[in-house]
Design a protein around this motif. Sequence first.
Motif, PDB file in Angstrom:
ATOM      1  N   ALA A 198      11.698   0.592   0.919  1.00 19.98           N
ATOM      2  CA  ALA A 198      11.471  -0.835   0.672  1.00 19.98           C
ATOM      3  C   ALA A 198      11.389  -1.603   1.986  1.00 19.98           C
ATOM      4  O   ALA A 198      10.577  -2.517   2.132  1.00 19.98           O
ATOM      5  N   GLU A 199      12.209  -1.232   2.940  1.00 18.72           N
ATOM      6  CA  GLU A 199      12.234  -1.944   4.219  1.00 18.72           C
ATOM      7  C   GLU A 199      12.361  -0.945   5.364  1.00 18.72           C
ATOM      8  O   GLU A 199      13.057   0.062   5.230  1.00 18.72           O
ATOM      9  N   VAL A 200      11.692  -1.234   6.450  1.00 13.66           N
ATOM     10  CA  VAL A 200      11.845  -0.410   7.659  1.00 13.66           C
ATOM     11  C   VAL A 200      11.965  -1.332   8.864  1.00 13.66           C
ATOM     12  O   VAL A 200      11.452  -2.456   8.850  1.00 13.66           O
ATOM     13  N   THR A 201      12.636  -0.822   9.881  1.00 11.40           N
ATOM     14  CA  THR A 201      12.778  -1.641  11.097  1.00 11.40           C
ATOM     15  C   THR A 201      11.816  -1.215  12.192  1.00 11.40           C
ATOM     16  O   THR A 201      11.678  -1.907  13.186  1.00 11.40           O
ATOM     17  N   CYS A 202      11.150  -0.043  12.016  1.00  4.95           N
ATOM     18  CA  CYS A 202      10.243   0.422  13.069  1.00  4.95           C
ATOM     19  C   CYS A 202       8.873  -0.228  12.953  1.00  4.95           C
ATOM     20  O   CYS A 202       7.984   0.050  13.751  1.00  4.95           O
ATOM     21  N   VAL A 203       8.693  -1.088  11.953  1.00  2.00           N
ATOM     22  CA  VAL A 203       7.407  -1.758  11.755  1.00  2.00           C
ATOM     23  C   VAL A 203       7.621  -3.265  11.752  1.00  2.00           C
ATOM     24  O   VAL A 203       8.526  -3.772  11.081  1.00  2.00           O
ATOM     25  N   GLU A 204       6.771  -3.962  12.514  1.00  2.00           N
ATOM     26  CA  GLU A 204       6.793  -5.423  12.483  1.00  2.00           C
ATOM     27  C   GLU A 204       5.752  -5.851  11.448  1.00  2.00           C
ATOM     28  O   GLU A 204       4.580  -5.495  11.555  1.00  2.00           O
ATOM     29  N   GLY A 205       6.193  -6.573  10.418  1.00  2.04           N
ATOM     30  CA  GLY A 205       5.311  -6.882   9.296  1.00  2.04           C
ATOM     31  C   GLY A 205       5.810  -6.129   8.076  1.00  2.04           C
ATOM     32  O   GLY A 205       7.021  -6.046   7.850  1.00  2.04           O
ATOM     33  N   ARG A 206       4.901  -5.543   7.303  1.00  2.00           N
ATOM     34  CA  ARG A 206       5.332  -4.773   6.139  1.00  2.00           C
ATOM     35  C   ARG A 206       4.542  -3.480   6.037  1.00  2.00           C
ATOM     36  O   ARG A 206       3.564  -3.280   6.779  1.00  2.00           O
ATOM     37  N   LEU A 207       4.982  -2.620   5.114  1.00  2.00           N
ATOM     38  CA  LEU A 207       4.290  -1.353   4.917  1.00  2.00           C
ATOM     39  C   LEU A 207       3.084  -1.569   3.995  1.00  2.00           C
ATOM     40  O   LEU A 207       3.063  -2.513   3.198  1.00  2.00           O
ATOM     41  N   PRO A 208       2.063  -0.709   4.129  1.00  2.00           N
ATOM     42  CA  PRO A 208       0.848  -0.915   3.338  1.00  2.00           C
ATOM     43  C   PRO A 208       1.037  -0.582   1.862  1.00  2.00           C
ATOM     44  O   PRO A 208       1.929   0.186   1.492  1.00  2.00           O
ATOM     45  N   ALA A 209       0.196  -1.161   1.043  1.00  2.00           N
ATOM     46  CA  ALA A 209       0.225  -0.899  -0.401  1.00  2.00           C
ATOM     47  C   ALA A 209      -1.220  -0.736  -0.858  1.00  2.00           C
ATOM     48  O   ALA A 209      -2.138  -1.255  -0.218  1.00  2.00           O
ATOM     49  N   PRO A 210      -1.429  -0.017  -1.957  1.00  3.79           N
ATOM     50  CA  PRO A 210      -2.802   0.103  -2.462  1.00  3.79           C
ATOM     51  C   PRO A 210      -3.276  -1.253  -2.985  1.00  3.79           C
ATOM     52  O   PRO A 210      -2.472  -2.048  -3.461  1.00  3.79           O
ATOM     53  N   GLY A 211      -4.550  -1.549  -2.879  1.00  2.00           N
ATOM     54  CA  GLY A 211      -5.059  -2.832  -3.364  1.00  2.00           C
ATOM     55  C   GLY A 211      -6.545  -2.934  -3.118  1.00  2.00           C
ATOM     56  O   GLY A 211      -7.208  -1.942  -2.808  1.00  2.00           O
ATOM     57  N   ALA A 212      -7.056  -4.175  -3.246  1.00  2.00           N
ATOM     58  CA  ALA A 212      -8.495  -4.393  -3.098  1.00  2.00           C
ATOM     59  C   ALA A 212      -8.944  -4.078  -1.672  1.00  2.00           C
ATOM     60  O   ALA A 212     -10.008  -3.506  -1.464  1.00  2.00           O
ATOM     61  N   ALA A 213      -8.123  -4.477  -0.680  1.00  5.02           N
ATOM     62  CA  ALA A 213      -8.472  -4.181   0.715  1.00  5.02           C
ATOM     63  C   ALA A 213      -7.615  -3.013   1.197  1.00  5.02           C
ATOM     64  O   ALA A 213      -6.504  -2.805   0.705  1.00  5.02           O
ATOM     65  N   ASN A 214      -8.156  -2.260   2.143  1.00  6.69           N
ATOM     66  CA  ASN A 214      -7.350  -1.196   2.759  1.00  6.69           C
ATOM     67  C   ASN A 214      -6.260  -1.849   3.606  1.00  6.69           C
ATOM     68  O   ASN A 214      -6.549  -2.744   4.390  1.00  6.69           O
TER      69      ASN A 214
END
Lengths: 397, 99
Positions: free
Chosen positions: A119-135
């Motif tokens: 759900a959360e990570v500290t090694c990434v600034e922003g968020r993790l990707p999810a499937p959706g209309a855009a890559n």
Amino acid sequence: MSGYLGVAATGLVAVRQYPLRSAATVGCLVAVLFPLVAGLGLSRGVQEQARESARHGADLTVTGEQFGREVPVPVAAADRIRRVDGVREVVPRIVARIALGKDREEAVLVGMPVDRFPAEVTCVEGRLPAPGAANELVVGTELAARLGLRVGSVIPPFYHNDRGERLSRVVGLFRSDAPLWQARLILTPFETAEAVCNQHGLATQFLVYCRPGAEADVKAAVLRGRATPPGEGDAPVGFRVTSREELLDLLPAGLRRREGVFNLTFLVALAAGVLAVVVTSGVGSPGRRREVGILKATGWQTDEVLLRGLVESVFLGLIGAAVAVLLAYAWLRLGNGYWVAGLFLAGVGVRPTVRVPFDLTPGPVLTAFALAQALVLVGSVWATWRAAVAPPREAMR
Amino acid sequence: MSATGVLTSLAGLLLAGVAAVLAAEARRPPAEAGRAAEFHRLTGGLGFGPATHLSGCPAAFDPRVCPRCAADLGSVPGGGGYCPEHAGSVFDYPPLPQP
């Protein structure tokens, strides 16, 4: 005893009596030893990160094999591995080489199932990707810097897919203190990686997690099976399995290879450096011969002359090695390996955007001090001894 | 202080600096251990060698991706040096064993 101490102290006098010679000797030593200490420190830093990679990675990495070479595996074959006794989890992964931007910047595309993302990570600034209309993509620091990407940047289609292309959106950036290999990484959901590579239903690896102690049995069972048994695929694809232990075994093997070809190339630099140090520290120097001749003519014994030369050389060696070690530390730890890291680590730019792995242990430091002493002593003590055993009249000529 | 004393003090300071660097490195916690573990759990364990991309030698990026260097002309003297990632590499390792 006090007499010898007094003679030894004159060695320090000799250091300041010939400041140009002393400075040139120290300069040559630093030029020779700095790349050695920097290279060995980087080598140990990468090894430490590699150990972490193996430790926290999957128990087994399974790829396909045809004609003795690695090939992708059908995702459907994961079910056959899941049925093996002792297997906890099988995760398909795509690792692919792609190029982006007008300068065709190299990138490593990694596709992972989104249900594996925390759900959360500290090694990434922003968020993790999810499937959706855009890559949706998480991009490494070096790639982001070269392409001018930030969280929220939109990338026009950079790939071809038979089912059509989509825009891509940067939803996260790896932090610079994450491991080295994030530099040019693009992390994305598995389905997005399939679309970018235009390869559906295939994975480059299966990551297999086993129950503790079952790794060997699982490996043997997987190797007995096939990714595409006869009748199911166009051509049978076998499995190739790499275990964590095999990976960790490479680390001491790498050490035995003594940091690889680096030491060989360093040897060439050292050969040139030896000549420089030998010349600057006195071989063939008329000044040193005259100085020794005068000392002998004024009543100094050969052992006293040698002691004076020895102290001078040891002192210069200590200073040269210490400056080289401190310079390598400051450059790599405080300056984050500006320019020099790019020489040793492929894909890292002049101004690294990743935290350069560097680990300074006593081993490389002691090596630097021993080399410094060997280089300077060979130059000066031999020349001093040659002059000291000659008649003073000849030495002073 | 005499010039010799200044020189001796300078050498002492430099050696103390080296000792301080070694002590600081020994006491340093494993580099960003938390973030490294998190990164490898996220990607399933990725990266092992001194390369950061797959263009030159994928084996120098991670032997799990490519178990051996394709450019290593092993039978030629110094054959490993023909690989751009291995010529001058700070961290070289042998290929993974054949199954």
